[in-house]
Design an enzyme around this catalytic site. Sequence first.
Site, short mmCIF file in Angstrom:
data_model
loop_
_atom_site.label_atom_id
_atom_site.label_comp_id
_atom_site.label_asym_id
_atom_site.label_seq_id
_atom_site.Cartn_x
_atom_site.Cartn_y
_atom_site.Cartn_z
N HIS A 1 5.29 7.90 -27.84
CA HIS A 1 4.25 8.74 -27.26
C HIS A 1 4.29 10.17 -27.83
O HIS A 1 3.27 10.72 -28.25
CB HIS A 1 4.41 8.76 -25.73
CG HIS A 1 3.47 9.67 -25.03
ND1 HIS A 1 2.10 9.53 -25.09
CD2 HIS A 1 3.68 10.76 -24.24
CE1 HIS A 1 1.51 10.47 -24.37
NE2 HIS A 1 2.45 11.24 -23.85
N ARG B 1 0.81 -1.23 0.00
CA ARG B 1 0.00 0.00 0.00
C ARG B 1 0.84 1.28 0.00
O ARG B 1 0.38 2.33 0.43
CB ARG B 1 -0.98 0.02 1.17
CG ARG B 1 -1.95 -1.17 1.15
CD ARG B 1 -3.15 -0.95 2.06
NE ARG B 1 -3.97 -2.14 2.12
CZ ARG B 1 -3.85 -3.08 3.05
NH1 ARG B 1 -2.99 -2.95 4.02
NH2 ARG B 1 -4.62 -4.14 3.02
N LYS C 1 1.70 11.20 -11.70
CA LYS C 1 0.81 10.29 -12.42
C LYS C 1 1.55 9.00 -12.70
O LYS C 1 2.62 8.99 -13.30
CB LYS C 1 0.38 10.91 -13.75
CG LYS C 1 -0.73 11.93 -13.63
CD LYS C 1 -1.29 12.20 -15.02
CE LYS C 1 -2.39 13.23 -14.99
NZ LYS C 1 -2.90 13.51 -16.34
N GLU D 1 6.42 17.38 -26.01
CA GLU D 1 5.89 17.89 -24.74
C GLU D 1 6.45 19.28 -24.43
O GLU D 1 5.76 20.12 -23.84
CB GLU D 1 6.20 16.92 -23.59
CG GLU D 1 5.67 15.50 -23.76
CD GLU D 1 4.15 15.37 -23.56
OE1 GLU D 1 3.47 16.37 -23.31
OE2 GLU D 1 3.65 14.23 -23.68
N HIS E 1 -3.58 9.59 -27.70
CA HIS E 1 -3.84 8.28 -27.08
C HIS E 1 -4.62 7.38 -28.03
O HIS E 1 -4.39 6.17 -28.09
CB HIS E 1 -4.61 8.45 -25.78
CG HIS E 1 -3.78 8.97 -24.65
ND1 HIS E 1 -4.30 9.31 -23.43
CD2 HIS E 1 -2.45 9.19 -24.55
CE1 HIS E 1 -3.34 9.73 -22.63
NE2 HIS E 1 -2.20 9.67 -23.29
N ARG F 1 -4.93 21.09 -14.56
CA ARG F 1 -3.92 20.10 -14.91
C ARG F 1 -4.25 19.39 -16.23
O ARG F 1 -3.35 18.96 -16.94
CB ARG F 1 -3.74 19.07 -13.78
CG ARG F 1 -2.67 18.07 -14.12
CD ARG F 1 -2.17 17.26 -12.93
NE ARG F 1 -1.14 16.34 -13.37
CZ ARG F 1 -0.43 15.59 -12.57
NH1 ARG F 1 -0.60 15.66 -11.27
NH2 ARG F 1 0.49 14.77 -13.05
N LYS G 1 5.38 22.60 -15.59
CA LYS G 1 4.63 21.45 -15.09
C LYS G 1 4.43 21.54 -13.58
O LYS G 1 3.34 21.28 -13.07
CB LYS G 1 5.34 20.15 -15.45
CG LYS G 1 4.64 18.92 -14.88
CD LYS G 1 4.35 17.89 -15.88
CE LYS G 1 3.44 16.81 -15.32
NZ LYS G 1 3.41 15.60 -16.15
N ASN H 1 -2.65 18.03 -21.21
CA ASN H 1 -2.93 16.96 -22.15
C ASN H 1 -3.30 17.47 -23.55
O ASN H 1 -3.95 16.76 -24.31
CB ASN H 1 -4.06 16.08 -21.61
CG ASN H 1 -3.54 15.14 -20.54
OD1 ASN H 1 -2.55 14.45 -20.76
ND2 ASN H 1 -4.19 15.12 -19.40
N HIS I 1 -3.24 15.08 -26.42
CA HIS I 1 -3.11 13.73 -25.88
C HIS I 1 -4.34 12.86 -26.13
O HIS I 1 -4.23 11.64 -26.21
CB HIS I 1 -2.81 13.77 -24.39
CG HIS I 1 -1.38 14.13 -24.08
ND1 HIS I 1 -0.80 15.31 -24.50
CD2 HIS I 1 -0.40 13.46 -23.41
CE1 HIS I 1 0.46 15.35 -24.09
NE2 HIS I 1 0.73 14.25 -23.43
N GLU J 1 -5.84 16.59 -11.04
CA GLU J 1 -6.45 16.87 -12.33
C GLU J 1 -7.95 17.13 -12.25
O GLU J 1 -8.74 16.50 -12.95
CB GLU J 1 -6.14 15.75 -13.34
CG GLU J 1 -6.39 16.19 -14.77
CD GLU J 1 -5.78 15.24 -15.81
OE1 GLU J 1 -4.56 15.04 -15.77
OE2 GLU J 1 -6.53 14.73 -16.63
#
Lengths: 442, 442
Positions: free
Chosen positions: B343, B199, B221, B263, B330, B319, B305, B323, B326, B315
């Site tokens: 990517h 955990r 993330k 990016e 994606h 935030r 960032k 993206n 993205h 987010e």
Amino acid sequence: MASSTTASPSLNLAIKNSCVRENSDLFLRGRNLSLKSSFIRSSSLRLNRIGSLRIQSKSRIISANSAQVMEQSSIRAPTIVDVDLGNRSYPIYIGSGLLEQPDLLQRHVHGKRVLVVTNTTVAPLYLDKVVSALTHGNPSISVESVILPDGEKYKNMDTLMKVFDKAIGSRFDRRSTFVALGGGVIGDMCGYAAASFLRGVNFIQIPTTVMAQVDSSVGGKTGINHTLGKNLIGAFYQPQCVLVDTDTLHTLPERELASGFAEVIKYGLIRDAEFFEWQEKHMDSLLARDPSALAYAIKRSCENKAEVVSLDEKEGGVRATLNLGHTFGHAIETGFGYGQWLHGEAVAAGTVMAVDMSYRLGWIDESIVKRTYDILQKAKLPITPPDVMTVEMFISFMAVDKKVADGLLRLILLKGPIGNCVFTGDYDRKALDETLRAFCKS
Amino acid sequence: MASSTTASPSLNLAIKNSCVRENSDLFLRGRNLSLKSSFIRSSSLRLNRIGSLRIQSKSRIISANSAQVMEQSSIRAPTIVDVDLGNRSYPIYIGSGLLEQPDLLQRHVHGKRVLVVTNTTVAPLYLDKVVSALTHGNPSISVESVILPDGEKYKNMDTLMKVFDKAIGSRFDRRSTFVALGGGVIGDMCGYAAASFLRGVNFIQIPTTVMAQVDSSVGGKTGINHTLGKNLIGAFYQPQCVLVDTDTLHTLPERELASGFAEVIKYGLIRDAEFFEWQEKHMDSLLARDPSALAYAIKRSCENKAEVVSLDEKEGGVRATLNLGHTFGHAIETGFGYGQWLHGEAVAAGTVMAVDMSYRLGWIDESIVKRTYDILQKAKLPITPPDVMTVEMFISFMAVDKKVADGLLRLILLKGPIGNCVFTGDYDRKALDETLRAFCKS
């Protein structure tokens, strides 16, 4: 006092101090008011010293005959135990017939889509009821379900992936709610899935076993097993609420019932002597499923757990004490094979071993050893590990326990009068060896 | 001022206001002082308005010739960008030769055991160096490693289980530290493993690609892909520190280098017009791996960032603007197959599509469309999706994007002068359809 300084409509009701949270929810339900959570947040609720509750709102008029409200609501009023974790706080609702009170659940649903995670045993019994509670009077909510195989041996990554497959395949989004309907295994897996799906979605627990109602559904521990050990992969992730409908215990098998009592007994041993004494007197009623005895045991257990979790959410210290007997117990579950024994059965045998070790260290009286044996036997729980367990197996499986730090195995042991314990790695290793040898044939 | 009211030994050094954090670390290192973190915590560091740093300690005498310290340290002083997240705040160290400064890493290690997670490409290049940095002068630390296959197509649950298998099989405990050594895939997987193992254990990022250094290693993330979509399973989990040794870029393949610039360009487009103009002038230097140009681009990207992440860790709003491109990107990665395109390549084509759509909505000038095309082409990045992508595929894969809420697809689109964007579901659906048709053959 404040009422004279504001023009806001207000409602004053005399209530018992200890029931503030129950009643603040109760009045709203009892009045049949459909209040959105945004309204509740924008209202002010205050309790003064003599126990009168004030509900104020800038936007609405609330008025009620308090006696009438109390009467309407008394039939199925849930007891509420609060888990106080700042902005992650949440209520545990406890009572009979709660699944017939749709607003209790619906106020905690985010978004329009709900995924109920349950298993093949519980689904035929309660899934329809839960779907109905989620959608009653609220046709915009759509509910889907994923039904997992039942049992601790399925609490693994393969089964967890079925939840993700369903959620992703059905295009659930971040504004979804996951509902765990079942025992501890379902709660742990659904919670971990909710924590991980899209990096976290809303989550509700509806525990249907004593074990889950008194322990695993409360406190945000979620996760799955690894072939080498229990609960080694997971997250701390708090639900929005826990709803304990005690009626679900009517269908619980006897062995499962007893298994849950192992955790109830634990609370008495580690921190609540008075509760332990109550259990000694009422174990027969609990086994006979007396509703009021069960409700009391669940409430008192949740209060104990909520208090500990509020003090130490991430198990930096005191929370570890809730694991009395669990380090030995996890070794039994891992060594004996998941699903051979129920969790509470393994914890019961583990508790006896922890108590035996505490006695060998000279930390407790012999009377506590005897009372522990007696109450566990009365609850029809095992008091020795299964024969297959060897000293070597215990040592090996206990070494991967989460409470090991820098190689040192820390244990929860009793010390002093009943209701007192320590979480420590500072003990004579000889006592541990003696306990293991005393309980293992080889 | 405070020095006259206390007998504590103190050290005053005149430093530049913007470098407080760098220099407070720097002086300690430059002085070769072996200070434990407990000491640093118990000391007080204060910055007054004219930019003088005060380090006070109740237990030790610190004295130094500041000029000497500055000179000793200037050679490899890391730039430090702070990510401000309350008690989860952490520094990003940026500079050349940082892997030869063991104390930078060691101050962030918890416990005595470290698991380095890396891949088959990076391990032969930098694993020994990292192990040496972790253990130099500190023989009590033991380091193990797990070497995963390289590539986005391995960013899945099967590969993640290899990390758990290693950690559990080697009996790592809660006081362990996981170190991600590699690009974004390694960082995301190691981070999610660190978040989930027992955990949550301590976690350090050592990104070795531009993509990871300017984006994925910063902000917490973490996660893995599902066959139906990217990063759908994961956690928000912050590292203890991010260490960017720019020397690791010497071995980066050209395509990977360019991928990272997608990016960098994004930060300019969404929130930093001045940085975008700098990039237009310096793209040749970046492609030629000019050390100072790279260091500046990384620092400025991390600052952007860090600022966004500090405002909105989970987010909830701003935030999401990180993206840009993205959601389209994606869909390309999922539809085209993970690992076909890098990517950043998918993001570049996605950025062109988002910019095209913004223009169709009338939200930006044509000049911004042109400048976007120009800079991406200059960076040798694709400006159209691969031929296999159809309108239907885009629609289908974009529907599982994490930014969908209650069924509505929200997008990041440019609006106004360069450096301005919006995150919205409130756009004319026709513009999206037109963009998809313009970029797809069917």
